[in-house]
Design a protein around this motif. Sequence first.
Motif, PDB file in Angstrom:
ATOM      1  N   PHE A 110       0.829  -1.213   0.000  1.00 24.10           N
ATOM      2  CA  PHE A 110       0.000   0.000   0.000  1.00 24.10           C
ATOM      3  C   PHE A 110       0.858   1.255   0.000  1.00 24.10           C
ATOM      4  CE2 PHE A 110      -3.400  -2.906   0.889  1.00 24.10           C
ATOM      5  CZ  PHE A 110      -4.441  -2.328   0.177  1.00 24.10           C
ATOM      6  N   GLN A 111       1.997   1.193   0.670  1.00 24.00           N
ATOM      7  CA  GLN A 111       2.912   2.336   0.601  1.00 24.00           C
ATOM      8  C   GLN A 111       3.348   2.589  -0.841  1.00 24.00           C
ATOM      9  OE1 GLN A 111       5.941   0.993   3.499  1.00 24.00           O
ATOM     10  NE2 GLN A 111       5.682   2.982   4.466  1.00 24.00           N
TER      11      GLN A 111
ATOM     12  N   THR B  89       0.670   4.195  -2.992  1.00 24.63           N
ATOM     13  CA  THR B  89       0.414   5.623  -2.784  1.00 24.63           C
ATOM     14  C   THR B  89       1.425   6.466  -3.562  1.00 24.63           C
ATOM     15  OG1 THR B  89       1.781   5.720  -0.794  1.00 24.63           O
ATOM     16  CG2 THR B  89      -0.553   5.293  -0.473  1.00 24.63           C
ATOM     17  N   GLU B  90       2.617   5.894  -3.812  1.00 29.34           N
ATOM     18  CA  GLU B  90       3.632   6.658  -4.536  1.00 29.34           C
ATOM     19  C   GLU B  90       3.227   6.948  -5.969  1.00 29.34           C
ATOM     20  OE1 GLU B  90       7.591   5.039  -3.975  1.00 29.34           O
ATOM     21  OE2 GLU B  90       7.052   4.531  -1.915  1.00 29.34           O
TER      22      GLU B  90
ATOM     23  N   GLY C 135       0.450   7.932  -6.733  1.00 27.77           N
ATOM     24  CA  GLY C 135      -0.349   9.152  -6.646  1.00 27.77           C
ATOM     25  C   GLY C 135      -1.720   9.063  -7.296  1.00 27.77           C
ATOM     26  N   ARG C 136      -2.272   7.849  -7.398  1.00 28.37           N
ATOM     27  CA  ARG C 136      -3.548   7.705  -8.095  1.00 28.37           C
ATOM     28  C   ARG C 136      -4.578   7.011  -7.209  1.00 28.37           C
ATOM     29  NH1 ARG C 136      -3.444   8.017 -14.047  1.00 28.37           N
ATOM     30  NH2 ARG C 136      -5.347   6.781 -13.855  1.00 28.37           N
ATOM     31  N   LEU C 137      -5.546   7.787  -6.754  1.00 33.87           N
ATOM     32  CA  LEU C 137      -6.578   7.230  -5.873  1.00 33.87           C
ATOM     33  C   LEU C 137      -7.407   6.151  -6.562  1.00 33.87           C
ATOM     34  CD1 LEU C 137      -7.930  10.255  -3.851  1.00 33.87           C
ATOM     35  CD2 LEU C 137      -7.294   8.034  -2.916  1.00 33.87           C
TER      36      LEU C 137
ATOM     37  N   LEU D 134      -5.591   2.991  -6.333  1.00 31.04           N
ATOM     38  CA  LEU D 134      -5.644   2.493  -4.958  1.00 31.04           C
ATOM     39  C   LEU D 134      -6.964   1.789  -4.680  1.00 31.04           C
ATOM     40  CD1 LEU D 134      -3.957   5.466  -3.213  1.00 31.04           C
ATOM     41  CD2 LEU D 134      -3.464   3.109  -2.645  1.00 31.04           C
ATOM     42  N   LYS D 135      -8.034   2.350  -5.218  1.00 29.84           N
ATOM     43  CA  LYS D 135      -9.350   1.727  -5.010  1.00 29.84           C
ATOM     44  C   LYS D 135      -9.390   0.335  -5.626  1.00 29.84           C
ATOM     45  CE  LYS D 135     -12.145   5.684  -4.147  1.00 29.84           C
ATOM     46  NZ  LYS D 135     -13.058   6.720  -4.523  1.00 29.84           N
TER      47      LYS D 135
ATOM     48  N   SER E 259      -7.128  -2.030  -3.534  1.00 33.35           N
ATOM     49  CA  SER E 259      -7.655  -2.379  -2.207  1.00 33.35           C
ATOM     50  C   SER E 259      -8.918  -3.232  -2.344  1.00 33.35           C
ATOM     51  CB  SER E 259      -7.896  -1.136  -1.339  1.00 33.35           C
ATOM     52  OG  SER E 259      -8.776  -0.236  -1.950  1.00 33.35           O
ATOM     53  N   ASN E 260      -9.722  -2.978  -3.381  1.00 36.91           N
ATOM     54  CA  ASN E 260     -10.860  -3.864  -3.639  1.00 36.91           C
ATOM     55  C   ASN E 260     -10.387  -5.280  -3.935  1.00 36.91           C
ATOM     56  OD1 ASN E 260     -12.580  -1.728  -3.364  1.00 36.91           O
ATOM     57  ND2 ASN E 260     -13.059  -1.521  -5.540  1.00 36.91           N
TER      58      ASN E 260
ATOM     59  N   ALA F 176      -7.639  -5.196   4.337  1.00 38.07           N
ATOM     60  CA  ALA F 176      -7.997  -4.734   2.990  1.00 38.07           C
ATOM     61  C   ALA F 176      -9.173  -3.761   3.061  1.00 38.07           C
ATOM     62  CB  ALA F 176      -8.345  -5.924   2.094  1.00 38.07           C
TER      63      ALA F 176
ATOM     64  N   PHE G 111      -8.183  -0.310   3.997  1.00 43.56           N
ATOM     65  CA  PHE G 111      -7.629   0.489   2.903  1.00 43.56           C
ATOM     66  C   PHE G 111      -8.726   0.973   1.957  1.00 43.56           C
ATOM     67  CE2 PHE G 111      -3.614  -1.025   4.435  1.00 43.56           C
ATOM     68  CZ  PHE G 111      -2.814   0.072   4.214  1.00 43.56           C
ATOM     69  N   GLN G 112      -9.746   0.144   1.764  1.00 42.00           N
ATOM     70  CA  GLN G 112     -10.885   0.610   0.970  1.00 42.00           C
ATOM     71  C   GLN G 112     -11.528   1.837   1.610  1.00 42.00           C
ATOM     72  OE1 GLN G 112     -13.204  -3.116   0.839  1.00 42.00           O
ATOM     73  NE2 GLN G 112     -13.275  -2.831  -1.370  1.00 42.00           N
TER      74      GLN G 112
ATOM     75  N   THR H 226      -9.521   5.016   1.142  1.00 38.00           N
ATOM     76  CA  THR H 226      -9.537   5.651  -0.183  1.00 38.00           C
ATOM     77  C   THR H 226     -10.787   6.515  -0.336  1.00 38.00           C
ATOM     78  OG1 THR H 226     -10.657   3.760  -1.204  1.00 38.00           O
ATOM     79  CG2 THR H 226      -8.264   3.764  -1.277  1.00 38.00           C
TER      80      THR H 226
ATOM     81  N   LEU I 146      -4.675  11.333  -0.473  1.00 37.15           N
ATOM     82  CA  LEU I 146      -3.457  10.540  -0.606  1.00 37.15           C
ATOM     83  C   LEU I 146      -2.511  10.721   0.570  1.00 37.15           C
ATOM     84  CD1 LEU I 146      -2.551  10.713  -4.385  1.00 37.15           C
ATOM     85  CD2 LEU I 146      -2.622   8.647  -2.996  1.00 37.15           C
TER      86      LEU I 146
ATOM     87  N   LYS J 157      -0.931   7.742   2.896  1.00 40.40           N
ATOM     88  CA  LYS J 157       0.498   7.528   3.155  1.00 40.40           C
ATOM     89  C   LYS J 157       0.757   7.335   4.638  1.00 40.40           C
ATOM     90  CE  LYS J 157       2.461   9.475  -0.931  1.00 40.40           C
ATOM     91  NZ  LYS J 157       3.127  10.481  -1.682  1.00 40.40           N
TER      92      LYS J 157
ATOM     93  N   SER K 162      -0.698   3.875   5.694  1.00 41.33           N
ATOM     94  CA  SER K 162       0.044   2.716   5.190  1.00 41.33           C
ATOM     95  C   SER K 162       1.434   2.648   5.834  1.00 41.33           C
ATOM     96  CB  SER K 162       0.114   2.707   3.652  1.00 41.33           C
ATOM     97  OG  SER K 162       0.716   3.865   3.155  1.00 41.33           O
ATOM     98  N   ASN K 163       2.033   3.820   6.099  1.00 42.17           N
ATOM     99  CA  ASN K 163       3.299   3.812   6.851  1.00 42.17           C
ATOM    100  C   ASN K 163       3.094   3.216   8.241  1.00 42.17           C
ATOM    101  OD1 ASN K 163       4.555   5.058   4.736  1.00 42.17           O
ATOM    102  ND2 ASN K 163       4.696   7.078   5.708  1.00 42.17           N
TER     103      ASN K 163
END
Lengths: 333, 333
Positions: A129-130, A133-134, A136-138, A141-142, A145-146, B126, B129-130, B133, B138, B142, B145-146
């Motif tokens: 997950f870290q 996030t780098e 930079g796209r939500l 991420l969705k 994580s789904n 999981a 994280f959902q 988001t 973001l 971060k 997740s850190n």
Amino acid sequence: MSLDTPSVKPHDRLKGALANDLDAVGELIRTRMASEHAPRIPEVTAHLVDAGGKRVRPMLTLAAARLCGYDGPYHVHLAATVEFIHTATLLHDDVVDGSEQRRGRPAANLLWDNKSSVLVGDYLFARSFQLMTEAGRLDVLKVLSNASAVIAEGEVLQLTAAQNLATTEDIYLQVVRGKTAALFSAATQVGGMIADAPVEVVQALYTYGDALGISFQIADDILDFAGDTAKTGKNVGDDFRERKLTLPLIKLIASGGDADRDFWVRTIEKGKQQDGDLDHVLTLFEKHGALDAAREDALAWSVKAKTALDAVPQGDLTDMLRDLADYVVSRLN
Amino acid sequence: MSLDTPSVKPHDRLKGALANDLDAVGELIRTRMASEHAPRIPEVTAHLVDAGGKRVRPMLTLAAARLCGYDGPYHVHLAATVEFIHTATLLHDDVVDGSEQRRGRPAANLLWDNKSSVLVGDYLFARSFQLMTEAGRLDVLKVLSNASAVIAEGEVLQLTAAQNLATTEDIYLQVVRGKTAALFSAATQVGGMIADAPVEVVQALYTYGDALGISFQIADDILDFAGDTAKTGKNVGDDFRERKLTLPLIKLIASGGDADRDFWVRTIEKGKQQDGDLDHVLTLFEKHGALDAAREDALAWSVKAKTALDAVPQGDLTDMLRDLADYVVSRLN
């Protein structure tokens, strides 16, 4: 498989075409699996990562991004993310299954202990997950994580579906999406997303990954009964012995009706298996043609995967992905 | 504790002040712990969630957001996220420790099995994280997740540090940050972030959570040796029996020098404990004053937590957070 290179598997051709990207993924994985404070973490992770594995999932992300024309750096992050999620689930699966081997080596839960496998898996999951996030796209991420939630849900479902004769083909499909297809489809989907591909292309990439994963898993479950032990490295009938209701067995149980009911209750539900039971199952497969029926399903999913690719940009990588869908079921011939 | 309500614990005053928000968090948790396909998931989760727990972590997020003037909906998502991460780590901890009890009930790993605890923990992780988001931030992702990575790293470190006489106070602090402080500090930090508080306020909230968590854990580790079994519900000396090198023991081993070396090698490193060993440890604590030294550390962290709050907006919630830092160490008197 393309005619001009009949001996090279599509997987290896993808590896060649994506060699630089794969090197970058490998480097990123090595960097990020480190832990300043807890050396046990890279020890356990390296044991799995160094053992190889085919890296199919990260290749799917890289190929999807590249065929959509992506030339930024973040497909590498996403590919490494996907491999981290995969590695984390392998570590936890081996604890859940009490596995003794993984990728031809003793499983981490045996070399260290279950505790280390659980916690290092958690660490890799957090790291994935870290990494995400780098990018930079939500939206990415969705999707990931789904996928992680579907994976865990599928594993729990598999746990409760095991030994349950009421398991349907629908439940099997949900389990397979969790076990295999959810990460395949997320891998291809986020490759398209990071390249800002049009929504219908992203959707097609999702469908490809989903269908490829399902086709792959059905083929695997067929080979458990019909495979050549020398090639698969697995014993025939392991799923039967472990009372796992895979598609071939679900079809077989349904086609037998009441006649075989007592046999299934004893062997699957009660787990009282004896010599000759597996032979009887193999005879029933012959009689009812249930393996052929499952094979048809695997082929149909493979066709669905290939057809989806008609909607994405064409090129060498697209051809290789198409061949990969063929290859997955070619093992059944 | 404020003078006008001497009998009400700061934790309960926070609960009162945040009642509506906490109801919303509870509702969100119940909705999101559901699983369409795998009923085992809400069963296991509800077993833990319904058992109560103090909900300190989600309250920290809610309080931090509110005292910074936040009036949007997403502090509830973040508070539920924090509680999901916490619940997931509890499930995995109980597998790793082979626990028999949790929150006064049989641990989930006993009621169901280790498999379910591992996989349901993964599912909640999981899901967390959902949920994150959905807040659409973001920077918050971060931080959380850190924190998840630090938590898992701390747990692995604790695994390898156990029974190792070379464990230093620095290593102890890293373990404690993983076990407790990382989620406390992330909880307060993201509360400030979602409220778009200035960076120095967010930093102060981080410092408060970090110091509160460390103070809390040191106090807990002291109570293991000096607590009243009737109040703590734990046996005196459990950490010694489990050969866990907590701050009191680390200080005691360091202050004894070579004289007690053989005793520690036998009881901690080799784990050959016998009747009278715990009494001897308690005598050594008297002789060297190591519990008092640890108590001073806990107090110093509590002061650090309260001091950090000078930099955030003042109000009733801020006072309650200050009182909470006092309360954590008041258990030591």
